[in-house]
Design a protein around this motif. Structure first.
Motif, short mmCIF file in Angstrom:
data_model
loop_
_atom_site.label_atom_id
_atom_site.label_comp_id
_atom_site.label_asym_id
_atom_site.label_seq_id
_atom_site.Cartn_x
_atom_site.Cartn_y
_atom_site.Cartn_z
N ALA A 13 23.88 39.04 -46.78
CA ALA A 13 23.02 39.50 -47.85
C ALA A 13 21.61 39.84 -47.36
O ALA A 13 20.83 40.48 -48.06
CB ALA A 13 22.93 38.45 -48.95
N GLN A 15 19.01 38.09 -46.97
CA GLN A 15 17.87 37.39 -47.59
C GLN A 15 16.98 36.78 -46.51
O GLN A 15 15.77 36.68 -46.67
CB GLN A 15 18.39 36.27 -48.49
CG GLN A 15 19.20 36.78 -49.65
CD GLN A 15 18.40 36.76 -50.92
OE1 GLN A 15 17.23 37.10 -50.94
NE2 GLN A 15 19.02 36.36 -51.99
N ILE A 33 24.29 37.61 -39.66
CA ILE A 33 23.00 37.17 -39.16
C ILE A 33 22.93 37.09 -37.64
O ILE A 33 23.88 36.69 -36.97
CB ILE A 33 22.64 35.79 -39.76
CG1 ILE A 33 21.26 35.37 -39.30
CG2 ILE A 33 23.69 34.75 -39.39
CD1 ILE A 33 20.77 34.10 -39.91
N PRO A 56 22.29 32.79 -49.69
CA PRO A 56 23.28 32.64 -50.76
C PRO A 56 24.57 31.95 -50.34
O PRO A 56 25.41 31.66 -51.18
CB PRO A 56 23.56 34.08 -51.18
CG PRO A 56 23.30 34.87 -49.94
CD PRO A 56 22.17 34.19 -49.25
N ALA A 59 24.50 29.29 -45.20
CA ALA A 59 24.90 29.51 -43.80
C ALA A 59 23.83 29.03 -42.84
O ALA A 59 24.07 28.94 -41.64
CB ALA A 59 25.17 31.01 -43.57
S1 SF4 Z 1 22.33 33.91 -43.08
FE1 SF4 Z 1 22.32 33.74 -45.27
S2 SF4 Z 1 20.54 34.94 -45.87
FE2 SF4 Z 1 20.97 35.51 -43.76
S3 SF4 Z 1 22.26 37.33 -43.90
FE3 SF4 Z 1 23.64 35.55 -43.75
S4 SF4 Z 1 24.06 35.00 -45.86
FE4 SF4 Z 1 22.29 36.32 -45.89
#
Ligand code: SF4
Ligand code: HEM
Lengths: 64, 401
Positions: A13, A15, A33, A56, A59
């Protein structure tokens, strides 16, 4: 402090990237990520905490 | 076991700026409780911020909207389900969901979207030119709220904008609660057919747009199927269109009613993104629609939920939960609102969220910057709010300047 990222849980996502592009990036391919700096210092520590708070998929975690 | 259902869901909003009053009663009284559904059945509602996040991020709750036991928010909707049909992303569960989502997610990274910013700015400027060049009062919904997200997603996907009226007409049918189930299904089939034809055309010589790149990528992975891509294209088109449009219209009203908040983003556009988060929280336009079906017993907020039972996660209640937000009923663009659940939570959290954020940010900075005298041309109480839709919003917003 160390940032731990569980790429299997990550839902891409972005974030975390929105929170602090100096710490996080997303893979071009599937948006999961990439931690750019696992051991933040100074102001970046607060940013790392905020990223953990908004992620969200829970993670992200911090090893104090 | 809890006693009989006290409330009926979905519950209409009586005030455009606040959840139905019963939400607070539920959240503070019996935060996980049984409610009656339009078909006569019942489901659990989960109303606290923490519990909503728990449900939406746990595999024991399924998003399979074609499952016969999935809670139906619209009378008769369950009868029109097609359990044998291919699921769209939004209705998939693990392990199918993750790979399907990741296949397209690379198109929505923060960096990728940043590259689109100048083009989105151009689109917004073009629509504001049209508004200012048109009659006064003009309708903000028609001139700005609907065309901006629609133009942006059409361009990303490589869908000719000339066809947007076709989509408009059919997506409205899909979204309205009052659409008879058969008609809703027919509308979905019509859009899906169009999308499959468009993709068939692109297969011949895949262009450099989202759908074209997906064809190339999925072919290389050996997983390309036209129907699956058509489903994804359709979902992207529908999911990002009305939602963002409604947020543009509602937030504009909220800014105009709260001039001191508006003044803050005008003085410092660095605050606009925070304001966008707060607007998302404040209106939570998608509320009960993030429903789930429990597939394995689990305790939530002290209440045992059993496999086979439906759950409605009340995002709007979660976003007004004082445990998560101080003075939750106040609009305060400076609060840190980013942990809201207006985009959902967990594996299905909105895939287009960063596109939506950017569109809203550009729209507010540009609209209030270029049209400083903007004001509603109608009493707020008289505005046609979407009380009959599963996604809250405005049908029209007459404005003058
Ligand atoms: S670590 Fe969390 S905030 Fe970052 S991209 Fe993955 S799901 Fe999204
Ligand atoms: C302000 C505007 C928007 C809001 C409030 C919103 C809200 C949501 C919510 C609440 C969900 C979760 C549904 C669930 O858990 O059952 C969701 C999912 C989704 N949204 Fe959005 N959305 C918006 C804009 C967009 C845009 C612009 C796009 C695409 C371009 C988009 C595409 C999607 C998709 C594809 C999903 C399904 C993701 C999945 O199942 O993995 N949305 N959205």
């Amino acid at each position: 402090m160390k940032i731990i990222a569980d790429t299997d849980r990550c839902v891409g996502a972005g974030q975390c990237v929105l929170t602090e592009p100096a710490l996080f990036d997303q893979s071009e391919d599937d948006a999961t990520i990439i931690v750019l700096n696992e051991t933040p210092e100074g102001e970046l520590i607060e940013k790392a905490r905020e990223a953990v708070h908004v992620c969200p998929s829970q993670a992200l975690s911090l090893e104090e | 076991m809890t006693t009989a259902e006290k409330h009926e869901f979905p519950m209409a909003r009586t005030c455009p700026f606040a959840p139905p009053p019963a939400y607070e009663e539920i959240r503070e009284g019996e935060p996980v409780s049984r409610v009656r559904l339009p078909d006569g059945g019942w489901a659990w509602v989960v109303s606290r911020h923490e519990d909503v996040r728990t449900v939406l991020n746990d595999r024991r709750f399924s998003a399979d909207r074609q499952h016969p036991d999935f809670p139906a928010l619209v009378k008769g909707e369950a009868a029109s389900r097609r359990p044998d049909e291919e699921r769209m992303l939004i209705a998939m569960d693990a392990p199918e969901h993750g790979p399907a989502r990741k296949a397209v997610l690379g198109e929505f990274t923060v960096r990728r979207l940043e590259a689109l910013r100048p083009r989105i700015q151009e689109i917004v400027d073009g629509q504001i030119d049209a508004l200012l060049g048109g009659p006064r009062p003009g309708d903000l919904v028609d001139s700005l709220s609907l065309p901006v997200p629609s133009l942006v997603i059409c361009e990303m996907l490589g869908v000719p904008y000339a066809d947007h009226e076709f989509f408009q007409e059919h997506t409205v049918k899909v979204i309205k609660q009052s659409t008879p189930p058969e008609e809703r299904w027919a509308a979905m089939v019509a859009i899906q057919g169009y999308m499959a034809d468009l993709i068939a055309e692109k297969e011949k010589n895949p262009p450099d747009d989202l759908l074209g790149r997906q064809i190339v990528k999925l072919r290389a992975d050996g997983t390309y199927r036209r129907t699956a891509l058509a489903g994804m294209g359709l979902l992207l088109l529908v999911a990002g269109h009305e939602t963002t449009a409604n947020m543009i219209s509602l937030s504009t009203v909220a800014f105009l009613r709260n001039p001191e908040q508006l003044a803050m983003i005008k003085a410092d556009p660095g605050k606009t993104l925070n304001a966008v988060e707060e607007m998302l929280r404040y209106f939570t336009i998608i509320d009960v629609a993030t429903a789930r079906l429990c597939v394995e017993d689990m305790e939530v907020g002290g209440q045992l939920i059993r496999a086979g039972e439906g759950v409605l996660t009340l995002g709007y209640s979660a976003n007004r939960d004082p445990r998560a937000f101080e003075n939750p009923d106040e609009l305060d663009i400076e609060r840190g609102a980013r942990h809201h659940v207006a985009f959902g939570f967990g594996p299905h959290q909105c895939l287009g969220q960063n596109l939506a954020r950017m569109e809203l940010q550009i729209v507010f900075d540009t609209l209030f910057g270029r049209v400083p005298t903007l004001e509603p041309a109608m009493d707020v109480d008289e505005l046609p709010f979407k009380d009959d839709a599963n996604i809250y919003g405005l049908y029209q917003l007459p404005v003058t300047w």
